[in-house]
Write a protein that holds these residues in place. Structure first.
Motif, PDB file in Angstrom:
ATOM      1  N   ALA A 387       0.851  -1.228  -0.074  1.00  0.00           N
ATOM      2  CA  ALA A 387       0.088   0.081  -0.104  1.00  0.00           C
ATOM      3  C   ALA A 387       0.888   1.125  -0.132  1.00  0.00           C
ATOM      4  O   ALA A 387       0.421   2.532  -0.526  1.00  0.00           O
ATOM      5  CB  ALA A 387      -1.049   0.027   1.206  1.00  0.00           C
ATOM      6  N   THR A 419      -3.739   2.894  -2.079  1.00  0.00           N
ATOM      7  CA  THR A 419      -4.496   1.998  -1.146  1.00  0.00           C
ATOM      8  C   THR A 419      -3.951   0.362  -1.579  1.00  0.00           C
ATOM      9  O   THR A 419      -3.456   0.130  -2.863  1.00  0.00           O
ATOM     10  CB  THR A 419      -5.916   1.859  -1.124  1.00  0.00           C
ATOM     11  OG1 THR A 419      -6.172   0.944   0.042  1.00  0.00           O
ATOM     12  CG2 THR A 419      -6.863   1.623  -2.310  1.00  0.00           C
ATOM     13  N   ALA A 420      -4.076  -0.432  -0.800  1.00  0.00           N
ATOM     14  CA  ALA A 420      -3.941  -1.978  -1.347  1.00  0.00           C
ATOM     15  C   ALA A 420      -4.956  -2.976  -0.117  1.00  0.00           C
ATOM     16  O   ALA A 420      -4.922  -2.375   0.922  1.00  0.00           O
ATOM     17  CB  ALA A 420      -2.447  -2.395  -0.985  1.00  0.00           C
ATOM     18  N   GLY A 421      -5.422  -3.877  -0.852  1.00  0.00           N
ATOM     19  CA  GLY A 421      -5.942  -4.913   0.075  1.00  0.00           C
ATOM     20  C   GLY A 421      -6.340  -6.088  -0.666  1.00  0.00           C
ATOM     21  O   GLY A 421      -5.909  -6.178  -1.853  1.00  0.00           O
ATOM     22  N   ALA A 423      -8.216  -9.014  -2.459  1.00  0.00           N
ATOM     23  CA  ALA A 423      -9.334  -9.059  -3.364  1.00  0.00           C
ATOM     24  C   ALA A 423     -10.430  -9.871  -2.963  1.00  0.00           C
ATOM     25  O   ALA A 423     -10.313 -11.152  -2.401  1.00  0.00           O
ATOM     26  CB  ALA A 423      -8.934  -9.610  -4.724  1.00  0.00           C
ATOM     27  N   PHE A 453     -10.513  -5.540  -0.650  1.00  0.00           N
ATOM     28  CA  PHE A 453     -10.778  -4.294  -1.802  1.00  0.00           C
ATOM     29  C   PHE A 453     -11.518  -5.056  -2.880  1.00  0.00           C
ATOM     30  O   PHE A 453     -11.248  -6.400  -3.240  1.00  0.00           O
ATOM     31  CB  PHE A 453      -9.140  -4.279  -2.340  1.00  0.00           C
ATOM     32  CG  PHE A 453      -9.043  -3.299  -3.380  1.00  0.00           C
ATOM     33  CD1 PHE A 453     -10.016  -3.231  -4.576  1.00  0.00           C
ATOM     34  CD2 PHE A 453      -8.197  -2.405  -3.114  1.00  0.00           C
ATOM     35  CE1 PHE A 453      -9.960  -2.166  -5.332  1.00  0.00           C
ATOM     36  CE2 PHE A 453      -8.062  -1.194  -4.108  1.00  0.00           C
ATOM     37  CZ  PHE A 453      -9.008  -1.189  -5.131  1.00  0.00           C
ATOM     38  N   VAL A 480     -13.572  -1.546   4.351  1.00  0.00           N
ATOM     39  CA  VAL A 480     -13.030  -1.888   3.098  1.00  0.00           C
ATOM     40  C   VAL A 480     -11.957  -1.065   2.417  1.00  0.00           C
ATOM     41  O   VAL A 480     -12.209   0.274   2.676  1.00  0.00           O
ATOM     42  CB  VAL A 480     -14.264  -2.151   2.056  1.00  0.00           C
ATOM     43  CG1 VAL A 480     -13.859  -2.147   0.670  1.00  0.00           C
ATOM     44  CG2 VAL A 480     -15.140  -3.159   2.702  1.00  0.00           C
ATOM     45  N   ARG A 481     -10.883  -1.403   1.780  1.00  0.00           N
ATOM     46  CA  ARG A 481      -9.907  -0.475   1.528  1.00  0.00           C
ATOM     47  C   ARG A 481     -10.121   0.195   0.199  1.00  0.00           C
ATOM     48  O   ARG A 481      -9.311   0.935  -0.078  1.00  0.00           O
ATOM     49  CB  ARG A 481      -8.447  -1.253   1.519  1.00  0.00           C
ATOM     50  CG  ARG A 481      -8.163  -1.726   3.109  1.00  0.00           C
ATOM     51  CD  ARG A 481      -6.470  -2.074   3.034  1.00  0.00           C
ATOM     52  NE  ARG A 481      -6.247  -2.202   4.071  1.00  0.00           N
ATOM     53  CZ  ARG A 481      -4.853  -2.254   4.644  1.00  0.00           C
ATOM     54  NH1 ARG A 481      -4.018  -2.138   3.674  1.00  0.00           N
ATOM     55  NH2 ARG A 481      -4.475  -2.092   6.011  1.00  0.00           N
ATOM     56  N   GLY A 482     -10.924  -0.252  -0.675  1.00  0.00           N
ATOM     57  CA  GLY A 482     -11.136   0.361  -1.940  1.00  0.00           C
ATOM     58  C   GLY A 482     -11.778  -0.555  -2.810  1.00  0.00           C
ATOM     59  O   GLY A 482     -12.287  -1.554  -2.575  1.00  0.00           O
ATOM     60  N   THR A 483     -12.192   0.099  -4.109  1.00  0.00           N
ATOM     61  CA  THR A 483     -13.239  -0.695  -5.111  1.00  0.00           C
ATOM     62  C   THR A 483     -12.664  -0.453  -6.114  1.00  0.00           C
ATOM     63  O   THR A 483     -12.324   0.874  -6.637  1.00  0.00           O
ATOM     64  CB  THR A 483     -14.527  -0.191  -4.855  1.00  0.00           C
ATOM     65  OG1 THR A 483     -14.986  -0.640  -3.672  1.00  0.00           O
ATOM     66  CG2 THR A 483     -15.544  -0.851  -5.986  1.00  0.00           C
ATOM     67  N   TYR A 500     -12.804   8.414  -1.022  1.00  0.00           N
ATOM     68  CA  TYR A 500     -12.773   6.792  -0.907  1.00  0.00           C
ATOM     69  C   TYR A 500     -11.872   6.422  -2.300  1.00  0.00           C
ATOM     70  O   TYR A 500     -12.128   6.728  -3.151  1.00  0.00           O
ATOM     71  CB  TYR A 500     -14.240   6.011  -0.727  1.00  0.00           C
ATOM     72  CG  TYR A 500     -14.211   5.037  -0.934  1.00  0.00           C
ATOM     73  CD1 TYR A 500     -13.954   3.867   0.118  1.00  0.00           C
ATOM     74  CD2 TYR A 500     -14.516   4.231  -2.232  1.00  0.00           C
ATOM     75  CE1 TYR A 500     -14.141   2.579   0.072  1.00  0.00           C
ATOM     76  CE2 TYR A 500     -14.652   2.836  -2.266  1.00  0.00           C
ATOM     77  CZ  TYR A 500     -14.353   2.089  -1.081  1.00  0.00           C
ATOM     78  OH  TYR A 500     -14.353   0.601  -1.042  1.00  0.00           O
ATOM     79  N   VAL A 545      -4.870   0.480 -11.407  1.00  0.00           N
ATOM     80  CA  VAL A 545      -4.988  -0.567 -10.719  1.00  0.00           C
ATOM     81  C   VAL A 545      -4.350  -1.814 -10.980  1.00  0.00           C
ATOM     82  O   VAL A 545      -4.049  -2.122 -12.366  1.00  0.00           O
ATOM     83  CB  VAL A 545      -6.580  -1.044 -10.452  1.00  0.00           C
ATOM     84  CG1 VAL A 545      -6.707  -1.945  -9.553  1.00  0.00           C
ATOM     85  CG2 VAL A 545      -7.152   0.108 -10.218  1.00  0.00           C
TER      86      VAL A 545
END
Length: 603
Positions: A387, A419-421, A423, A453, A480-483, A500, A545
């Protein structure tokens, strides 16, 4: 951040069983979803019969336009058959058949033939035979009926004296400093790249005394440049004995053309047969890869040929193209099927057909991907490290491992977000019907864990939305870290105000409530050429991404960190007045994932 550029491969299926083996193998390789473009061309016996040239000009043009070549089996026949099988209009025109393999090696300057010899059953041995391709006893200096200079060289031999120049043949072994040096340097580089500490030269120095002495002198000189590699020169017959008795003693084995030809085929036998033997032919400006087995015309259409040699050849080619990780995945899948001996062809003691074996290898590739997805969750610190990194650096690290990770076409909707998360995958499908009625398509969000994510796949369609401000509010509240939406989003202003991390293919206000429905969660999805599996790490910032496979996340993080340290070192050196090109050279910009190169004493 740009998508991983595709490499182009000229595929020349060849003769006999070549086309069916190539087809089965490429169907298997599709499971890896590689950044490769396959372009098909013509070569071989049919080209000779119909056109008078087994390598037509259009094929040379294809080879010029591609990064490497995958070659199927090739048929060659004796002189009488080559003339007899020409089209009637081409007979008697003076055309001469020249082996396509010989043409490729000579015209492309492919001086090194690389033949891995690996124990697929027990892992007891793993070495490589590197055969010189352009000189030695196969240089083509082979004469029957000697002119005066050649006759003077041999006339004192009693057998020649008894036969006379008209009935004497002579083959010369050509050994040159140029040919020896580039072969040895290639061998040392191969040893260093593959962690081998012994380089063995196979020759007959006590018999071929003068040419053997030149080889020894060049080896001793070049070995000084590689002090960490031990070297030896062994008699070729002793090498053959030890390849059978103790193959594990070897690391890299280098030999002139004929000796290397014999030893490499012996290596195939040590492995278990030609059905397991891959090879590559490498030069300074070209390459091609082929299985060692022949075209076996008697087996055509019988679905009996072993595709493993071609699959292992493709794995070797992937390593050459910088796709080391998928190459190793393919090699491991072949190794697993070969060891099990349940789905193998007749040459390995089985009854399975070509495509059945290829499907078994494809199944192992899919199982391997599933195991990676179900493996122990990544430590949070690995995700946090990713991240903090720029996606451009992470992309460089992925490229260095031969992994394509960029989700093409997804743009940042909230500037400055990084960000990173892990999947969490979601798949939508269009509503099949009148489009009336609320489908509860986004209720999956209740099940998304903190630290995830969300990756939504709506096949890239932007005719309705798949994410908006309400889902953003819920996601933020749940950690939640992102979409990333392979589709469309709405309420962009509100999402930006919330800060966000949102990334999408498009933005539109058209609602998706009645136009899509939930197809699945927790399944792998594919965006462009990249597969996203649950538990992979999604990394995103203003560049875009990308996806880091969970199995390689720690290695990618380490390499990306070294990329950033290398670039920082270069920038600082330039600030002190160093030229950019010198700073790049000094700190190893060609391979930044290895970290800033140590400065020399005079740096």
């Amino acid at each position: 951040m740009k998508p991983t550029p595709k490499k182009s491969v000229a595929v020349l299926p060849g003769d006999g069983i070549g086309p069916e083996v190539v087809s089965a193998a490429l169907d298997t390789v599709e499971k890896l979803k590689l950044p490769l473009e396959f372009r098909f061309g013509d070569i071989g016996w049919d080209c000779w019969r119909e056109e008078g040239d087994p390598v037509p000009q259009r094929t040379w043009k294809l080879l010029e336009e591609t990064d490497t070549c995958l070659l199927g089996a090739i048929t060659s026949k004796p002189v009488r058959e080559t003339e007899a099988e020409l089209a009637p209009s081409l007979r008697g025109t003076g055309l001469q058949y020249v082996s396509p393999v010989l043409q490729l090696r000579q015209r492309l300057g492919l001086y090194a033939n690389i033949r891995p010899v690996t124990d697929l059953d027990g892992g007891r041995f793993d070495f490589t035979v590197i055969r010189e391709n352009t000189e030695g006893l196969y240089a083509g200096i082979d004469v029957h009926g000697l002119d005066e200079p050649l006759w003077n060289a041999v006339r004192h031999h009693p057998n020649a004296a008894a036969s006379g120049p008209e009935d004497t043949s002579l083959t010369l072994r050509l050994q040159t400093r140029h040919g020896i040096d580039r072969l040895l340097r290639f061998g040392f580089a191969h040893a260093e790249a593959h962690g081998k500490r012994l380089l063995t030269v196979a020759d007959k120095p006590m018999v071929l005394r003068n040419s053997g002495n030149l080889l020894r002198e060049r080896l001793e000189l070049i070995a000084q440049e590689h002090p960490d590699i031990e070297t030896e020169i062994l008699n070729v017959d002793a090498v053959a004995l030890w390849m059978v008795r103790r193959p594990e003693r070897f690391g890299v084995l280098v030999a002139e053309n004929m000796f290397g030809d014999i030893l490499s085929d012996l290596g195939a036998g040590v492995m278990g047969g030609l059905g397991l033997a891959p090879s590559g032919n490498i030069g300074d400006h070209g390459s091609y890869f082929e299985p060692v087995h022949g075209s076996a015309p008697g087996m055509v259409g019988k679905d009996r040929a072993n595709p493993m040699a071609m699959l292992l050849t493709i794995a070797q080619m992937l390593g050459h193209l910088g796709l080391d990780v998928p190459g190793e995945e393919l090699r491991n899948a072949v190794r697993t099927v070969a060891r099990a001996r349940k789905t193998v062809t007749y040459d390995l003691g089985g009854t399975s057909g070509t495509r059945e074996v290829a499907r078994a290898v494809a199944g192992r590739l899919e199982e391997g991907a599933a195991r990676s997805a179900e493996s122990t969750p990544l430590p949070q610190d690995v995700v946090d490290r990713l991240a903090r990194l720029d996606t451009a650096s992470v992309s460089d690290a992925l490229d260095s491992l031969g992994i394509g990770g960029v989700l093409e076409g997804l743009s940042a909707r909230v500037p400055g977000a990084r960000t990173a998360g892990l999947a969490y995958t979601v798949t939508y499908r269009p509503v099949d019907g009148d489009g009336q009625g609320f489908r509860n398509a986004a209720d999956y969000l209740d099940d998304v864990p903190a630290g995830a994510f969300v990756v939504v796949d709506n096949a890239g369609s932007t005719d309705c939305t798949n994410w908006g401000s309400l889902l953003t509010s819920v996601a933020r509240g749940r950690g939640v870290r992102g979409t990333a939406v392979h589709g469309s989003a709405r309420d962009i202003a509100e999402i930006r105000a919330a800060g966000y991390p949102l990334f999408s293919t498009g933005a539109t206000m058209v609602s998706g409530k009645n136009r899509v429905e939930l197809a699945a969660t927790g399944r792998e999805i594919t965006v462009g050429d990249v597969t996203v599996r649950p538990g992979d790490v999604v990394v995103a910032d203003d560049n875009g991404v990308l996806v880091v496979p969970a199995a390689h996340a720690a290695e990618v993080a380490g390499r990306a960190e070294r990329v950033e340290r290398t670039e920082t070192a270069i920038a600082e050196a330039v600030d002190t007045g160093l030229r950019l090109d010198e700073a790049r050279r000094r700190f190893g910009y060609a391979r930044p994932w290895e970290g800033p190169a140590r400065q020399t004493a005079d740096a």
